[in-house]
Write a protein that holds these residues in place. Structure first.
Motif, short mmCIF file in Angstrom:
data_model
loop_
_atom_site.label_atom_id
_atom_site.label_comp_id
_atom_site.label_asym_id
_atom_site.label_seq_id
_atom_site.Cartn_x
_atom_site.Cartn_y
_atom_site.Cartn_z
N CYS A 165 0.84 -1.20 0.00
CA CYS A 165 0.00 0.00 0.00
C CYS A 165 0.87 1.25 0.00
CB CYS A 165 -0.91 -0.01 1.23
SG CYS A 165 -2.16 1.28 1.21
N GLY A 186 3.78 -2.55 9.93
CA GLY A 186 3.60 -2.43 8.48
C GLY A 186 4.76 -2.90 7.64
N HIS A 190 4.18 -1.07 3.39
CA HIS A 190 3.49 0.21 3.53
C HIS A 190 4.50 1.32 3.30
CE1 HIS A 190 -0.36 -1.32 5.08
NE2 HIS A 190 0.40 -2.33 5.48
#
Length: 201
Positions: A165, A186, A190
């Motif tokens: 992401c 994360g 991320h």
């Protein structure tokens, strides 16, 4: 109407109303206004004022004509989030220009795809998918939130997002958001990027 003008510039090399007339940054607002007027005449969209701007909102007829089974968006009920909507539209246009081979998946399409899968539906502002099947989620964070908010976000990454992401936030918030996502577990899936200057309000 400014976002409609940006969409006209991004989507049309020539005017959809007159195929001989090129679209330029100077003519885009006028063309957007003409398109909005025509959509209104057809009953496909209404103009509504909110947060000091005019918004072009699809009607039920317009949504059905586009083949979309969505509810009509209540601008008044969502006035608090309209600046986020503007930024998301601008970020989408920026990413589509930056990655012309990628296909944009909207937040609604993401929810629809995951609906009924048994998994918690990951809320996201959108995603990019490339022809080779790789994909990435896209999040826009205008303001960094409390740490607990990011624990769920890290756990609920859509399995379709093979590249994780990408998070976009104002430049001064990049270190804090990076730390929050790292602390939530994360890892490198991320990535945090500054909101491009041409996207900011």
């Amino acid at each position: 109407m400014a976002v409609v003008a940006e969409l006209v510039l991004a989507r049309c090399r020539v005017s959809p109303l007159d195929r001989r007339q090129p679209v330029s940054p100077a003519s885009a607002p006028r063309l957007a206004s003409r398109m909005a007027e025509r959509l209104g005449e057809l009953g496909y969209a209404d103009r509504r004022p909110a947060v000091g701007r005019w918004w072009l909102v699809p009607t039920r007829t317009g949504l059905r004509a586009a083949g979309l089974d969505y509810r009509v968006w209540d601008v008044a009920a969502h006035e608090w989030s309209l600046n986020h909507v503007i930024l998301c539209a601008r970020l989408r246009l920026h990413l589509e220009r930056t990655y012309p081979d990628a296909w944009w998946e909207s937040d609604r399409a993401i929810r629809a795809r995951r609906h009924g899968s048994g998994a918690r539906v990951r809320l996201a502002d959108g995603g990019l998918e490339w022809p080779d099947g790789t994909a990435v989620g896209v999040e826009l964070e205008r303001y960094v939130k409390k740490p607990a908010r990011y624990q769920g976000a890290v756990l609920d990454v859509d399995p379709a997002w093979t590249q994780g992401c990408w998070w976009f936030t104002p430049a001064e918030q990049v270190p804090l958001l990076t730390a929050r996502l790292r602390d939530a577990g994360g890892g490198d899936r991320h990535q945090v990027y500054p909101l491009p200057p041409e996207v900011a309000l």
